[in-house]
Scaffold this active site. Structure first.
Site, PDB file in Angstrom:
ATOM      1  N   HIS A  57      -8.948  -3.754  -2.147  1.00  0.00           N
ATOM      2  CA  HIS A  57      -8.410  -3.085  -0.846  1.00  0.00           C
ATOM      3  C   HIS A  57      -8.501  -1.708  -0.939  1.00  0.00           C
ATOM      4  CE1 HIS A  57      -3.572  -2.015   0.091  1.00  0.00           C
ATOM      5  NE2 HIS A  57      -4.212  -1.328  -0.499  1.00  0.00           N
ATOM      6  N   GLU A  58      -9.184  -1.255  -1.664  1.00  0.00           N
ATOM      7  CA  GLU A  58      -8.954   0.480  -2.001  1.00  0.00           C
ATOM      8  C   GLU A  58     -10.699   0.979  -1.229  1.00  0.00           C
ATOM      9  OE1 GLU A  58      -6.764   2.718  -2.844  1.00  0.00           O
ATOM     10  OE2 GLU A  58      -5.729   0.503  -3.426  1.00  0.00           O
ATOM     11  N   CYS A  82       1.017  -0.498  -0.514  1.00  0.00           N
ATOM     12  CA  CYS A  82      -0.101  -0.113   0.235  1.00  0.00           C
ATOM     13  C   CYS A  82       0.485   1.106   0.270  1.00  0.00           C
ATOM     14  CB  CYS A  82      -0.685  -0.197   1.244  1.00  0.00           C
ATOM     15  SG  CYS A  82      -2.023   1.681   1.379  1.00  0.00           S
TER      16      CYS A  82
HETATM   17 ZN    ZN Z   1      -3.406   1.127   0.145  1.00  0.00          ZN
END
Ligand code: ZN
Length: 186
Positions: free
Chosen positions: A136-137, A94
């Site tokens: 994830h986002e 990330c």
């Molecule tokens: Zn991220």
């Protein structure tokens, strides 16, 4: 414009982001800045809170990955996961957690309702890498980071790296929001 990226323990990353009511010039500018900031950092996805805007907006572009050269960039607004299928483990990283990678288990397919950059509604099924990056986002919009989804033992093994980010000791090859509150409690 390239915007510095907020990092682990910055308060904005722990907020539940607000839905967008529509598109206006400031949102269009933000979307442009998000793509620019993401590509500058060689990222494949970026959520608005990562550049300090607590709204339900994310961008994805995985076309820099060899197996996904034909993938189109995506703007995703007010996403809602309607259904999930399967489950797999993949290693994630990330831009907000520079230098850290870790295995995360997630559904392998999702059915998603969202709006695009014209605020048009879509419902579609996503699998593979896109499903992974989307989840994830979307987590970022709910104040969740991938490290929060790691197995406890794996998470403990990276705690030192996370503390170093909190303490402002970590640099990246892209601008970080150094004016963030260093050492802020989550
Ligand atoms: Zn991220």
């Amino acid at each position: 414009m390239i915007i510095p990226i907020n990092t682990y323990s910055d308060p904005v990353l722990a907020l539940k982001a607000k839905p967008l009511r529509g598109i206006d010039p400031s949102v269009e500018e933000l979307i442009g800045n998000m793509f620019e900031s993401m590509r500058n950092a060689s990222g494949i996805g970026l959520a608005a809170p990562q550049i300090g805007s607590s709204i339900r907006l994310l961008v994805i572009d995985i076309s820099c990955m060899d197996s996904y050269k034909d993938a189109k960039p995506m703007v995703v607004i007010n996403p809602r996961i309607l259904a999930v299928k399967g489950r797999n483990v993949m290693e994630e990283g990330c831009l907000s957690v520079p230098g850290v990678m870790g295995d995360v288990s997630r559904p392998s397919a999702i059915n998603l309702h969202y709006r695009d950059e014209h605020f048009e509604e879509h419902t579609a099924e996503f699998t593979g890498m896109i499903a992974r990056v989307l989840q994830h986002e979307i987590d970022h919009l709910d104040g969740t980071l991938f490290v929060d989804r790691m197995e406890k033992r794996d998470r403990r093994s990276i705690q030192k790296e996370l503390d170093a980010i909190t303490d402002g000791l970590v640099r990246a090859e892209y601008p970080l929001a150094r004016d963030a509150v260093v050492g802020a409690k989550r």
